[in-house]
Motif scaffolding. Structure first.
Motif, PDB file in Angstrom:
ATOM      1  N   GLN A 302     -19.827   4.101   0.189  1.00  0.00           N
ATOM      2  CA  GLN A 302     -18.880   5.109   0.266  1.00  0.00           C
ATOM      3  C   GLN A 302     -17.747   5.247  -0.620  1.00  0.00           C
ATOM      4  OE1 GLN A 302     -20.159   8.026   1.985  1.00  0.00           O
ATOM      5  NE2 GLN A 302     -22.113   6.811   2.415  1.00  0.00           N
ATOM      6  N   GLY A 303     -17.034   4.054  -0.627  1.00  0.00           N
ATOM      7  CA  GLY A 303     -15.869   4.233  -1.447  1.00  0.00           C
ATOM      8  C   GLY A 303     -15.265   2.583  -0.714  1.00  0.00           C
ATOM      9  N   VAL A 304     -13.921   2.576  -0.725  1.00  0.00           N
ATOM     10  CA  VAL A 304     -13.082   1.456  -0.387  1.00  0.00           C
ATOM     11  C   VAL A 304     -12.179   1.771   0.805  1.00  0.00           C
ATOM     12  CG1 VAL A 304     -13.399   0.499  -2.879  1.00  0.00           C
ATOM     13  CG2 VAL A 304     -11.109   2.035  -2.095  1.00  0.00           C
ATOM     14  N   GLN A 305     -11.650   0.607   1.397  1.00  0.00           N
ATOM     15  CA  GLN A 305     -10.420   0.725   2.256  1.00  0.00           C
ATOM     16  C   GLN A 305      -9.498  -0.222   1.474  1.00  0.00           C
ATOM     17  OE1 GLN A 305     -10.081   0.596   6.745  1.00  0.00           O
ATOM     18  NE2 GLN A 305      -9.451  -1.511   6.554  1.00  0.00           N
ATOM     19  N   VAL A 306      -8.397   0.581   1.336  1.00  0.00           N
ATOM     20  CA  VAL A 306      -7.278  -0.243   0.849  1.00  0.00           C
ATOM     21  C   VAL A 306      -5.963  -0.375   1.691  1.00  0.00           C
ATOM     22  CG1 VAL A 306      -5.735   0.079  -1.126  1.00  0.00           C
ATOM     23  CG2 VAL A 306      -8.145   0.392  -1.595  1.00  0.00           C
ATOM     24  N   GLY A 307      -5.241  -1.481   1.684  1.00  0.00           N
ATOM     25  CA  GLY A 307      -4.248  -1.558   2.491  1.00  0.00           C
ATOM     26  C   GLY A 307      -2.834  -1.711   1.753  1.00  0.00           C
ATOM     27  N   SER A 308      -2.788  -3.241   1.107  1.00  0.00           N
ATOM     28  CA  SER A 308      -1.385  -3.413   0.327  1.00  0.00           C
ATOM     29  C   SER A 308      -0.697  -2.299  -0.330  1.00  0.00           C
ATOM     30  CB  SER A 308      -1.520  -4.704  -0.135  1.00  0.00           C
ATOM     31  OG  SER A 308      -2.206  -5.794   0.326  1.00  0.00           O
ATOM     32  N   LEU A 309      -1.642  -1.642  -1.382  1.00  0.00           N
ATOM     33  CA  LEU A 309      -1.043  -0.661  -2.000  1.00  0.00           C
ATOM     34  C   LEU A 309      -0.459   0.428  -1.094  1.00  0.00           C
ATOM     35  CD1 LEU A 309      -3.519   0.335  -4.900  1.00  0.00           C
ATOM     36  CD2 LEU A 309      -1.429  -1.061  -5.003  1.00  0.00           C
ATOM     37  N   PHE A 310      -0.923   0.978  -0.237  1.00  0.00           N
ATOM     38  CA  PHE A 310      -0.238   1.779   0.647  1.00  0.00           C
ATOM     39  C   PHE A 310       0.917   1.354   1.498  1.00  0.00           C
ATOM     40  CE2 PHE A 310      -4.579   3.740   0.062  1.00  0.00           C
ATOM     41  CZ  PHE A 310      -4.229   5.054  -0.422  1.00  0.00           C
ATOM     42  N   ALA A 311       0.630  -0.095   1.738  1.00  0.00           N
ATOM     43  CA  ALA A 311       1.736  -0.657   2.613  1.00  0.00           C
ATOM     44  C   ALA A 311       3.159  -0.489   1.838  1.00  0.00           C
ATOM     45  CB  ALA A 311       1.436  -2.067   3.121  1.00  0.00           C
ATOM     46  N   LEU A 312       2.956  -0.579   0.595  1.00  0.00           N
ATOM     47  CA  LEU A 312       4.192  -0.326  -0.307  1.00  0.00           C
ATOM     48  C   LEU A 312       4.691   0.981  -0.768  1.00  0.00           C
ATOM     49  CD1 LEU A 312       3.387  -3.546  -2.482  1.00  0.00           C
ATOM     50  CD2 LEU A 312       5.065  -3.577  -0.691  1.00  0.00           C
ATOM     51  N   ALA A 313       3.894   1.983  -0.418  1.00  0.00           N
ATOM     52  CA  ALA A 313       4.202   3.310  -0.568  1.00  0.00           C
ATOM     53  C   ALA A 313       5.470   3.844   0.287  1.00  0.00           C
ATOM     54  CB  ALA A 313       2.995   4.221  -0.472  1.00  0.00           C
ATOM     55  N   ASP A 314       6.201   4.778  -0.537  1.00  0.00           N
ATOM     56  CA  ASP A 314       7.290   5.262  -0.100  1.00  0.00           C
ATOM     57  C   ASP A 314       7.157   5.702   1.317  1.00  0.00           C
ATOM     58  OD1 ASP A 314       8.532   5.106  -2.469  1.00  0.00           O
ATOM     59  OD2 ASP A 314       8.483   7.203  -2.761  1.00  0.00           O
ATOM     60  N   GLU A 315       6.013   6.086   1.642  1.00  0.00           N
ATOM     61  CA  GLU A 315       5.866   6.858   3.370  1.00  0.00           C
ATOM     62  C   GLU A 315       5.362   5.842   4.334  1.00  0.00           C
ATOM     63  OE1 GLU A 315       4.144   7.680   0.280  1.00  0.00           O
ATOM     64  OE2 GLU A 315       4.109   9.654   0.145  1.00  0.00           O
ATOM     65  N   SER A 316       5.150   4.595   3.957  1.00  0.00           N
ATOM     66  CA  SER A 316       4.833   3.466   4.654  1.00  0.00           C
ATOM     67  C   SER A 316       6.003   2.957   5.677  1.00  0.00           C
ATOM     68  CB  SER A 316       4.283   2.249   4.084  1.00  0.00           C
ATOM     69  OG  SER A 316       5.191   1.254   3.955  1.00  0.00           O
ATOM     70  N   GLY A 317       5.564   2.362   6.836  1.00  0.00           N
ATOM     71  CA  GLY A 317       6.599   2.302   7.890  1.00  0.00           C
ATOM     72  C   GLY A 317       7.632   0.859   7.332  1.00  0.00           C
ATOM     73  N   PHE A 318       7.072   0.151   6.378  1.00  0.00           N
ATOM     74  CA  PHE A 318       8.014  -1.095   6.096  1.00  0.00           C
ATOM     75  C   PHE A 318       9.180  -0.460   5.717  1.00  0.00           C
ATOM     76  CE2 PHE A 318       4.213  -3.907   4.227  1.00  0.00           C
ATOM     77  CZ  PHE A 318       4.334  -4.633   5.406  1.00  0.00           C
ATOM     78  N   THR A 319      10.377  -1.181   5.965  1.00  0.00           N
ATOM     79  CA  THR A 319      11.737  -0.895   5.602  1.00  0.00           C
ATOM     80  C   THR A 319      11.982  -0.553   4.089  1.00  0.00           C
ATOM     81  OG1 THR A 319      12.829  -2.939   5.334  1.00  0.00           O
ATOM     82  CG2 THR A 319      12.860  -1.732   7.608  1.00  0.00           C
ATOM     83  N   ALA A 320      12.757   0.042   3.622  1.00  0.00           N
ATOM     84  CA  ALA A 320      12.930   0.417   2.105  1.00  0.00           C
ATOM     85  C   ALA A 320      13.551  -0.828   1.366  1.00  0.00           C
ATOM     86  CB  ALA A 320      13.870   1.498   1.997  1.00  0.00           C
ATOM     87  N   ASP A 321      14.175  -1.810   2.191  1.00  0.00           N
ATOM     88  CA  ASP A 321      14.627  -3.097   1.695  1.00  0.00           C
ATOM     89  C   ASP A 321      13.603  -3.956   1.566  1.00  0.00           C
ATOM     90  OD1 ASP A 321      17.080  -2.353   1.655  1.00  0.00           O
ATOM     91  OD2 ASP A 321      17.823  -3.144   3.177  1.00  0.00           O
ATOM     92  N   LEU A 322      12.702  -4.032   2.336  1.00  0.00           N
ATOM     93  CA  LEU A 322      11.366  -5.056   2.110  1.00  0.00           C
ATOM     94  C   LEU A 322      10.462  -4.420   1.030  1.00  0.00           C
ATOM     95  CD1 LEU A 322      10.778  -5.760   6.040  1.00  0.00           C
ATOM     96  CD2 LEU A 322      11.467  -7.318   4.114  1.00  0.00           C
ATOM     97  N   LYS A 323      10.349  -3.264   0.962  1.00  0.00           N
ATOM     98  CA  LYS A 323       9.457  -2.553   0.009  1.00  0.00           C
ATOM     99  C   LYS A 323       9.988  -3.095  -1.363  1.00  0.00           C
ATOM    100  CE  LYS A 323       8.494   1.459   2.290  1.00  0.00           C
ATOM    101  NZ  LYS A 323       8.170   2.519   2.854  1.00  0.00           N
TER     102      LYS A 323
END
Ligand SMILES: Cc1cc2nc3c(=O)[nH]c(=O)nc-3n(C[C@H](O)[C@H](O)[C@H](O)COP(=O)(O)O)c2cc1C
Length: 472
Positions: A302-323
């Motif tokens: 049907q498509g793909v599941q993507v993680g890393s690209l979204f983990a680095l997006a502005d809206e993710s929970g990682f702190t801004a410094d880590l991103k």
């Protein structure tokens, strides 16, 4: 009611709270499947309340929870107007056991409700919740909490999620459930029970979400599809380059010089067999470029599941410094991600991004005193007297040995619970003034992340990821 067509892109569930409500909502608003992480969400909500719930979002969601006595109990315990003093540690939530106290269940139900409710707020897109099969004792109550908020999909990996379809059927009808829990050092059967009646005042049936099992092999697809009671509504087929936990290689003995697993062709799922199963499926793990999306669809996915690209997006929970640190390393093509065979207390290989100020640096790891105070990855075991104990390879080695854990295998275990809380800015403060350090996981196929880092060296949004993947 007619069912909506499945989405092309699933933004993968990423714990702890990396795939936040904010991230999932943006993906969902763009017409794809945004997935919140349910892992340790009770601790996340309790810590955000102790930080003062600065944007009011948790209390806004809780105001819609169907039982306000439960809400009062949670707010009385954790909410601090204006936030706790910065030099004070967070109060921990009760650990979930085979016989959890009622407050632990209330909090798990309500916190799962909160995160799904916030992700669904203000639009009519679809939202999923991700859980790990390994954290079995939390599953029934979390499924229920998410269902009370109208969750559309449940996605579970890190184990064989054979019991989930039936749990969802029963919970949707408001029936009590009992889930078999793996207990070490015994052949006796043990269960975690959950009765929806513990939240008084509800009416049933409620919506039964679709269930996608996250697996790594066609053999597991065949196994789960064999019986209607175990058959999910679809699959995410996740390869070994994916971020987070990975299935161990078939040949568990093949290891590199550092003792980390080596994968070969025999670890790849046979996609023809998966397609022939007739179940809808998505491919994950390095399917994060426009070409890889087209490739997945050409295999019948049907498509793909993507993680890393979204983990680095502005809206993710990682702190801004880590991103910022990761994106800079990606731009300079300096980022290394290794498959660590011994970091995760689950025993599964775990992807670790090598970053100087994190626990991937052995000097930082050695400086940390072992403590297991969050306890999500503890395994129940049966004592000689028949009682149940709980142990985690990342706890102090002497304690682990006393509980008959295998100390040799625990030598390099990381406390993922505390590190992952630190990744999202909720790290615990210790009595000596030290704050828990982060440990970042990312996929090891960096083609997509490096390409995006070149286009957006200052960072990107979830919508940019979708536009990039679909070549828009
Ligand atoms: C930061 C991070 C955390 C993750 N945590 C989880 C998790 O809690 N549960 C899960 O099923 N998968 C988890 N994953 C895997 C993703 O959902 C997704 O399947 C995977 O990242 C896809 O591979 P990619 O990173 O190459 O896109 C995580 C991945 C990342 C990058």
């Amino acid at each position: 009611m007619t069912q909506r067509p499945h989405p092309t892109i699933i933004q993968g569930g990423m714990g702890i709270a990396v795939s936040s409500a904010e991230l999932a909502k943006e993906v969902s608003k763009a017409g794809h499947l945004g997935v919140i992480s349910g892992t340790a969400i009770d601790s996340v909500v309790a810590r955000r309340l102790q930080d003062g719930d600065t944007d009011g979002s948790i209390r806004r969601a809780l105001a819609h929870f169907p039982n306000q006595d439960v809400v009062t109990g949670i707010l009385d315990r954790y909410f601090i107007e204006g936030g706790k003093e910065l030099d004070k540690p967070y109060i921990d939530v009760p650990k979930v056991t085979l016989k959890p106290v009622q407050h632990a269940l209330d909090l798990l139900v309500a916190a799962s409700f909160v995160e799904v409710w916030l992700a669904k707020e203000g639009h009519d897109g679809v939202i999923g919740m991700n859980l790990l099969e390994k954290i079995q004792m939390c599953i029934p109550s979390q499924l229920f909490g998410a269902m009370l908020a109208g969750v559309d999909y449940i996605l579970i990996g890190a184990g064989i999620p054979a019991q989930i379809p039936n749990l969802l059927n029963q919970l949707a009808q408001g029936k009590p459930v009992a889930m078999t829990v793996d207990v070490a050092d015994t052949k006796n059967k043990h269960f975690i029970s959950f009765d929806p009646d513990c939240i008084p005042g509800l009416t049933f049936p409620i919506k039964r979400p679709q269930f996608l099992a996250i697996v790594s092999s066609h053999a597991l697809v065949a196994y789960l599809n064999k019986d209607e009671i175990t058959k999910p509504d679809g699959y995410v087929i996740e390869g070994h380059v994916a971020g987070g936990h990975n299935a161990p290689p078939r040949n568990r003995k093949s290891k590199d010089g550092e003792g980390n697993p080596i994968y070969t062709e025999q670890d790849e799922a046979d996609l023809v067999k998966v397609a022939n199963s007739g179940s809808p499926f998505w491919l994950a793990g390095g399917y994060a470029t426009p070409a890889k999306v087209r490739e997945a669809i050409s295999h019948g996915a049907q498509g793909v599941q993507v993680g890393s690209l979204f983990a680095l997006a502005d809206e993710s929970g990682f702190t801004a410094d880590l991103k910022r640190e990761v994106i800079e390393a990606l731009t300079n093509e300096e980022l290394t991600v290794k498959t660590d065979g011994s970091a995760s207390p689950t025993g599964f290989p775990f992807k670790v991004a090598v970053l100087p100020n994190s626990l991937s640096d052995n000097a930082n790891y050695e400086k940390r005193s072992r403590i297991c105070d969050l306890g999500y990855l503890r395994t129940p075991f049966e004592r000689e007297n028949g009682g149940i104990g709980y142990r985690c390879p990342s706890e102090p080695l002497k304690t682990y040995e006393f509980k008959k854990g295998n100390v040799d295998e625990a030598q390099h275990s990381q406390c993922l619970c505390n590190a992952l809380m630190s990744n999202i800015g909720l790290g615990q403060l210790r009595p000596d003034g030290r704050r828990e350090l982060p440990l970042i996981t990312l996929g090891s196929d960096l083609d997509g992340p490096q390409s995006l880092a070149k286009i957006y060296p200052q960072g990107w949004k979830a919508a940019d990821v979708i536009n990039y993947l679909l070549n828009a």
